[in-house]
Design a protein around this motif. Structure first.
Motif: not given
Length: 115
Positions: A29-33, A38-39, A83-92
């Motif tokens: 997943q690409h977050g805020d540049d 980072v996870l 990791v799935t839960r973390a992705r859902q919580r934070d789009s950046d």
């Protein structure tokens, strides 16, 4: 406190270090540049994995924490659920996965393994 690199550059360097050492590194997943957190998931390719997240030490320096200390892992399915839960919580959020049979994380920062 030393200034941090933009997250995009830091992630690219981490993936490159893993690949140079013979492991596989992927940006899931690409977050805020500039400032995304980072996870890092490290899959050992045997059904086990570890997940690392940034935190601060007592001196205010960025370190990484192996979430095994919070009961996450070593079962890879358990790590994937986190990791799935973390992705859902934070789009950046940046999600990086390293596949390495030796379980190397390739982080240059200090890592609290909870030992």
């Amino acid at each position: 406190m030393t200034p941090r690199l933009p997250t995009r550059l830091w992630v690219e360097a981490l993936v490159h270090r893993a690949q140079v050492a013979g492991a596989a590194g992927f940006i899931v997943q690409h977050g805020d540049d500039a400032r995304g957190d980072v996870l890092l998931k490290v899959a050992r390719l045997d059904g086990t994995a570890a997940v690392y997240t940034p935190t601060m030490n007592m001196d205010g320096e960025r370190i990484f924490l192996n979430l095994r200390v919070q009961g996450i892992g070593p079962d890879e399915k358990d790590v994937d659920r986190y990791v799935t839960r973390a992705r859902q919580r934070d789009s950046d959020l940046w999600i990086v996965e390293i596949e390495d049979r030796h379980g190397r994380h390739f982080l240059t920062e200090d890592v609290d393994e909870g030992l």
